[in-house]
Design a protein around this motif. Structure first.
Motif, PDB file in Angstrom:
ATOM      1  N   GLN A  58       4.616  -3.663   2.988  1.00 50.85           N
ATOM      2  CA  GLN A  58       3.780  -4.936   2.621  1.00 50.85           C
ATOM      3  C   GLN A  58       3.180  -5.856   3.546  1.00 50.85           C
ATOM      4  O   GLN A  58       2.327  -6.309   3.610  1.00 50.85           O
ATOM      5  CB  GLN A  58       4.623  -5.436   1.519  1.00 50.85           C
ATOM      6  CG  GLN A  58       4.331  -4.489   0.119  1.00 50.85           C
ATOM      7  CD  GLN A  58       5.038  -5.174  -0.888  1.00 50.85           C
ATOM      8  OE1 GLN A  58       5.957  -6.051  -0.761  1.00 50.85           O
ATOM      9  NE2 GLN A  58       5.053  -4.902  -2.047  1.00 50.85           N
ATOM     10  N   ASP A  59       4.294  -6.160   4.458  1.00 51.83           N
ATOM     11  CA  ASP A  59       3.994  -6.967   5.689  1.00 51.83           C
ATOM     12  C   ASP A  59       3.159  -6.270   6.599  1.00 51.83           C
ATOM     13  O   ASP A  59       1.944  -7.269   7.036  1.00 51.83           O
ATOM     14  CB  ASP A  59       5.370  -7.320   6.483  1.00 51.83           C
ATOM     15  CG  ASP A  59       6.387  -8.331   5.578  1.00 51.83           C
ATOM     16  OD1 ASP A  59       5.958  -8.702   4.536  1.00 51.83           O
ATOM     17  OD2 ASP A  59       7.732  -8.234   5.887  1.00 51.83           O
ATOM     18  N   GLN A  60       3.211  -5.155   7.107  1.00 51.57           N
ATOM     19  CA  GLN A  60       2.033  -4.452   7.695  1.00 51.57           C
ATOM     20  C   GLN A  60       0.952  -4.456   7.247  1.00 51.57           C
ATOM     21  O   GLN A  60      -0.099  -4.608   7.760  1.00 51.57           O
ATOM     22  CB  GLN A  60       2.740  -3.004   8.088  1.00 51.57           C
ATOM     23  CG  GLN A  60       3.852  -2.808   8.988  1.00 51.57           C
ATOM     24  CD  GLN A  60       3.957  -1.257   9.409  1.00 51.57           C
ATOM     25  OE1 GLN A  60       3.798  -0.525   8.722  1.00 51.57           O
ATOM     26  NE2 GLN A  60       4.820  -1.139  10.383  1.00 51.57           N
ATOM     27  N   ARG A  61       0.823  -4.265   5.931  1.00 54.09           N
ATOM     28  CA  ARG A  61      -0.403  -4.308   5.280  1.00 54.09           C
ATOM     29  C   ARG A  61      -0.960  -5.469   5.387  1.00 54.09           C
ATOM     30  O   ARG A  61      -2.390  -5.846   5.471  1.00 54.09           O
ATOM     31  CB  ARG A  61      -0.563  -3.736   3.644  1.00 54.09           C
ATOM     32  CG  ARG A  61      -1.692  -3.530   3.028  1.00 54.09           C
ATOM     33  CD  ARG A  61      -1.580  -2.898   1.731  1.00 54.09           C
ATOM     34  NE  ARG A  61      -0.691  -3.719   0.756  1.00 54.09           N
ATOM     35  CZ  ARG A  61      -0.546  -3.564  -0.210  1.00 54.09           C
ATOM     36  NH1 ARG A  61      -1.005  -2.311  -1.192  1.00 54.09           N
ATOM     37  NH2 ARG A  61       0.250  -4.272  -1.056  1.00 54.09           N
ATOM     38  N   ALA A  62      -0.176  -6.652   5.082  1.00 52.67           N
ATOM     39  CA  ALA A  62      -0.616  -7.922   5.158  1.00 52.67           C
ATOM     40  C   ALA A  62      -1.430  -8.433   6.698  1.00 52.67           C
ATOM     41  O   ALA A  62      -2.485  -8.924   6.827  1.00 52.67           O
ATOM     42  CB  ALA A  62       0.270  -9.155   4.715  1.00 52.67           C
TER      43      ALA A  62
END
Length: 181
Positions: A58-62
């Motif tokens: 999720q952090d990578q997606r953000a």
């Protein structure tokens, strides 16, 4: 040949019967509870790893979404300035980032589905463990009750004087009396 088969079957049956007598049901049950607890702990750790991986994704997606916003702004600036040569690498970067974001979203959905499956399995295992613990507690209580009943029966039977004991004591007393007279 049939004799040897029958003999080997008999030996195996005797060995299994001996093992059955050697096994203490309370110890086997306690070991089963320990093994279930260990398996449950392993599954909890695996679920925690999945959740950490989900957070990381999720952090990578953000981060990719921030990159897409920046790329969109840069593309707007290039197009507004009429710089098509500068816009092409920005478009390439945007397309690559969109592709990465799509792949990341797929991985994230798969990971979330796996985590949900593990959560359900974990809940089922916890329910089975609670059931096994309650059965173990019931077994221990019933075993203690059996021991209590056995000791009560033993003490009550040893304290009570039976009619046969009275008759034997009477005969012995008569014999002693006859021997002294």
């Amino acid at each position: 040949m049939a004799f040897i088969t029958r003999l080997s079957r008999l030996v195996r049956a005797d060995l299994h019967a001996m093992l059955d007598r050697l096994e203490a049901p309370d110890l086997v049950l306690a070991q089963a509870v320990r093994e279930m607890e260990q398996a449950l702990d392993q599954d909890k750790r695996a679920l925690a790893r999945l959740e950490r991986e989900g957070t990381r994704l999720q952090d990578q997606r953000a981060e990719l979404e921030r990159g897409l916003r920046q790329t969109a702004e840069a593309l707007d600036d290039c197009l507004a300035a009429g710089q098509d040569d500068l816009a092409r690498p920005v478009i390439r970067r945007r397309l690559e980032t969109e592709r990465q974001a799509g792949q990341l979203s797929q991985r994230l959905r798969a990971l979330e589905a796996d985590a949900e499956t593990r959560r359900q399995r974990l809940a089922e295992q916890e329910a089975r463990l609670v059931d096994l613990r309650s059965r173990a507690a019931f077994y221990e209580e019933s075993g203690a009750a059996e021991e209590g009943r056995f000791s009560e029966a033993w003490s009550s039977s040893s304290d009570a004087v039976r009619d046969a004991d009275v008759e034997i004591a009477l005969l012995q007393a008569k014999r002693q009396r006859g021997a002294t007279s």
